[in-house]
Design an enzyme around this catalytic site. Structure first.
Site, PDB file in Angstrom:
ATOM      1  N   ARG A  16       0.838  -1.195   0.000  1.00  0.00           N
ATOM      2  CA  ARG A  16       0.000   0.000   0.000  1.00  0.00           C
ATOM      3  C   ARG A  16       0.873   1.244   0.000  1.00  0.00           C
ATOM      4  O   ARG A  16       1.112   1.859  -1.020  1.00  0.00           O
ATOM      5  CB  ARG A  16      -0.958  -0.022   1.201  1.00  0.00           C
ATOM      6  CG  ARG A  16      -2.175   0.910   1.044  1.00  0.00           C
ATOM      7  CD  ARG A  16      -1.898   2.352   1.393  1.00  0.00           C
ATOM      8  NE  ARG A  16      -1.397   2.557   2.744  1.00  0.00           N
ATOM      9  CZ  ARG A  16      -1.031   3.740   3.225  1.00  0.00           C
ATOM     10  NH1 ARG A  16      -1.092   4.828   2.465  1.00  0.00           N
ATOM     11  NH2 ARG A  16      -0.552   3.852   4.451  1.00  0.00           N
ATOM     12  N   ASP A  17       1.394   1.609   1.146  1.00  0.00           N
ATOM     13  CA  ASP A  17       2.178   2.835   1.250  1.00  0.00           C
ATOM     14  C   ASP A  17       3.451   2.743   0.423  1.00  0.00           C
ATOM     15  O   ASP A  17       3.935   3.748  -0.105  1.00  0.00           O
ATOM     16  CB  ASP A  17       2.513   3.097   2.717  1.00  0.00           C
ATOM     17  CG  ASP A  17       2.935   4.531   2.980  1.00  0.00           C
ATOM     18  OD1 ASP A  17       3.202   5.249   2.015  1.00  0.00           O
ATOM     19  OD2 ASP A  17       2.999   4.921   4.147  1.00  0.00           O
ATOM     20  N   HIS A 208       3.549   4.465  12.682  1.00  0.00           N
ATOM     21  CA  HIS A 208       3.807   4.380  11.244  1.00  0.00           C
ATOM     22  C   HIS A 208       4.845   5.457  10.944  1.00  0.00           C
ATOM     23  O   HIS A 208       4.539   6.657  10.998  1.00  0.00           O
ATOM     24  CB  HIS A 208       2.505   4.642  10.477  1.00  0.00           C
ATOM     25  CG  HIS A 208       2.673   4.652   8.984  1.00  0.00           C
ATOM     26  ND1 HIS A 208       2.331   3.574   8.191  1.00  0.00           N
ATOM     27  CD2 HIS A 208       3.144   5.603   8.140  1.00  0.00           C
ATOM     28  CE1 HIS A 208       2.577   3.863   6.928  1.00  0.00           C
ATOM     29  NE2 HIS A 208       3.073   5.089   6.873  1.00  0.00           N
ATOM     30  N   HIS A 210       8.076   7.279   8.742  1.00  0.00           N
ATOM     31  CA  HIS A 210       8.844   7.495   7.519  1.00  0.00           C
ATOM     32  C   HIS A 210      10.260   7.942   7.905  1.00  0.00           C
ATOM     33  O   HIS A 210      10.510   8.348   9.039  1.00  0.00           O
ATOM     34  CB  HIS A 210       8.155   8.525   6.636  1.00  0.00           C
ATOM     35  CG  HIS A 210       6.931   7.997   5.966  1.00  0.00           C
ATOM     36  ND1 HIS A 210       6.840   7.789   4.608  1.00  0.00           N
ATOM     37  CD2 HIS A 210       5.737   7.593   6.480  1.00  0.00           C
ATOM     38  CE1 HIS A 210       5.652   7.300   4.309  1.00  0.00           C
ATOM     39  NE2 HIS A 210       4.966   7.174   5.433  1.00  0.00           N
ATOM     40  N   CYS A 241       4.006   9.542   0.609  1.00  0.00           N
ATOM     41  CA  CYS A 241       2.626   9.982   0.448  1.00  0.00           C
ATOM     42  C   CYS A 241       2.533  10.965  -0.708  1.00  0.00           C
ATOM     43  O   CYS A 241       3.166  12.028  -0.660  1.00  0.00           O
ATOM     44  CB  CYS A 241       2.118  10.640   1.732  1.00  0.00           C
ATOM     45  SG  CYS A 241       0.428  11.258   1.614  1.00  0.00           S
ATOM     46  N   ASN A 250       9.303   4.874   3.618  1.00  0.00           N
ATOM     47  CA  ASN A 250       8.974   4.356   4.936  1.00  0.00           C
ATOM     48  C   ASN A 250      10.217   3.853   5.668  1.00  0.00           C
ATOM     49  O   ASN A 250      11.266   3.605   5.062  1.00  0.00           O
ATOM     50  CB  ASN A 250       8.009   3.169   4.800  1.00  0.00           C
ATOM     51  CG  ASN A 250       6.637   3.577   4.353  1.00  0.00           C
ATOM     52  OD1 ASN A 250       5.813   3.973   5.160  1.00  0.00           O
ATOM     53  ND2 ASN A 250       6.384   3.480   3.053  1.00  0.00           N
TER      54      ASN A 250
END
Length: 313
Positions: A16-17, A208, A210, A241, A250
């Protein structure tokens, strides 16, 4: 999902990310191969897509098919993101069993990411919550820009606490605080995690992170000291993002596993399988990866695989 002091639960967000910021759109067959590779390496929790407008994020347009093919609930927790009722109904139709609600702590990022200010985005989530709960979907939540926003600057912990209270009222099982642009320091982590935990001591927290400014590992260390045992990461450190200027990759799953294992903290991850899969990912994407260990051809000699007990949920 429960954890002991010497265990962590890692949710790999590569699918996903990680992929949402890639210029290339990987075909479904490659995504499936990566998903199965992560599971075979010992990851018990994956974030595999997002039910968003496919025109805005074409890299995730096949989330429905990916969820259906991976058959959630059989071998691992497979999370998808939902922002509104339409996304919730798509998630249910695909067979999703674990959904993360997502809302920004800052108005600036909320407008860029969801098209509306924070409070309106949260209100828009409520019908989605009703639909998901009616179908017994397990709910978690992520607060984006929980520490720093690229538009509005530092985020007041009181704002995060207010959002956390409202999300807790939706019946979420875990709350994740996101350093969306990788600008947080250990001080930010300590300040906000402590504020949320003081307000909601029974709500499990995850992070979460980065790594835009190279602080992700330091932030993990601070979070571990605070008792946090749930972390998102992406194999190879890829991602970012598209709606947050300056957001780089990430925290790398490989880097996180390396840190935890050297600290004697169990992850359940087979390092050698993870290293081999990272090389497959590099070939698929056609460019170098961002994690520190991706520059090393093999796992460090001193690195040992620490196996977690089977029941970590």
């Amino acid at each position: 999902m429960s954890t002991a002091p010497d265990q962590v639960v890692i949710t790999d967000v590569l699918l996903r990310d990680g992929l949402q910021n890639e210029p290339a759109v990987l075909p479904l067959v490659d995504k499936l191969r990566l998903a199965y590779g992560l599971l075979e390496a010992g990851l018990s929790s994956l974030e595999i897509g997002s039910f968003v407008n496919p025109r805005k994020v074409p890299q995730l347009a096949d989330t429905d098919r990916l969820v259906a093919r991976l058959r959630p609930g059989e071998s691992a927790l497979l999370h998808t993101l939902v922002f509104n009722e339409r996304g919730a109904r798509r998630a249910i139709g695909a067979g999703a069993r674990d959904v993360r609600l997502t809302v920004s702590a800052s108005d600036g990022h909320s407008r860029a990411n969801a098209g509306v200010p924070r409070d309106e985005a949260l209100e828009r989530l409520l019908p989605a919550v009703d639909v998901l709960r009616a179908h017994r979907v397990r709910l978690e939540a992520t607060i984006a820009t929980a520490f720093v926003c690229p538009f509005d600057g530092e985020t007041d912990p009181r704002t995060v606490v207010e959002l956390a209270r409202r999300l807790a009222g939706c019946g979420i099982r875990v709350l994740h605080l996101a350093d969306t642009i990788g600008a947080a320091s250990p001080w930010h982590i300590r300040r906000t995690v402590t504020a949320v935990r003081d307000a909601l001591p029974e709500l499990p927290l995850g992070l979460h992170l980065h790594n835009t400014y190279g602080m992700a590992s330091a932030n993990v260390w601070e979070a571990l000291r605070l008792g946090v045992r749930r972390f998102d990461a992406a194999l190879g450190g890829i991602g970012g993002c598209p709606f947050a200027p300056g957001a780089a990759g990430n925290l790398g799953t490989d880097d996180l596993v390396n840190l935890c294992h050297h600290a004697g903290i169990a992850t359940g991850v087979d390092v050698r399988r993870l290293t081999a899969l990272r090389e497959e990912l590099r070939v698929l994407l056609g460019h170098r990866l961002d994690s520190a260990l991706s520059a090393v051809p093999t796992a460090p000699v001193a690195l040992r695989t620490v196996v977690a007990p089977a029941d970590v949920r």
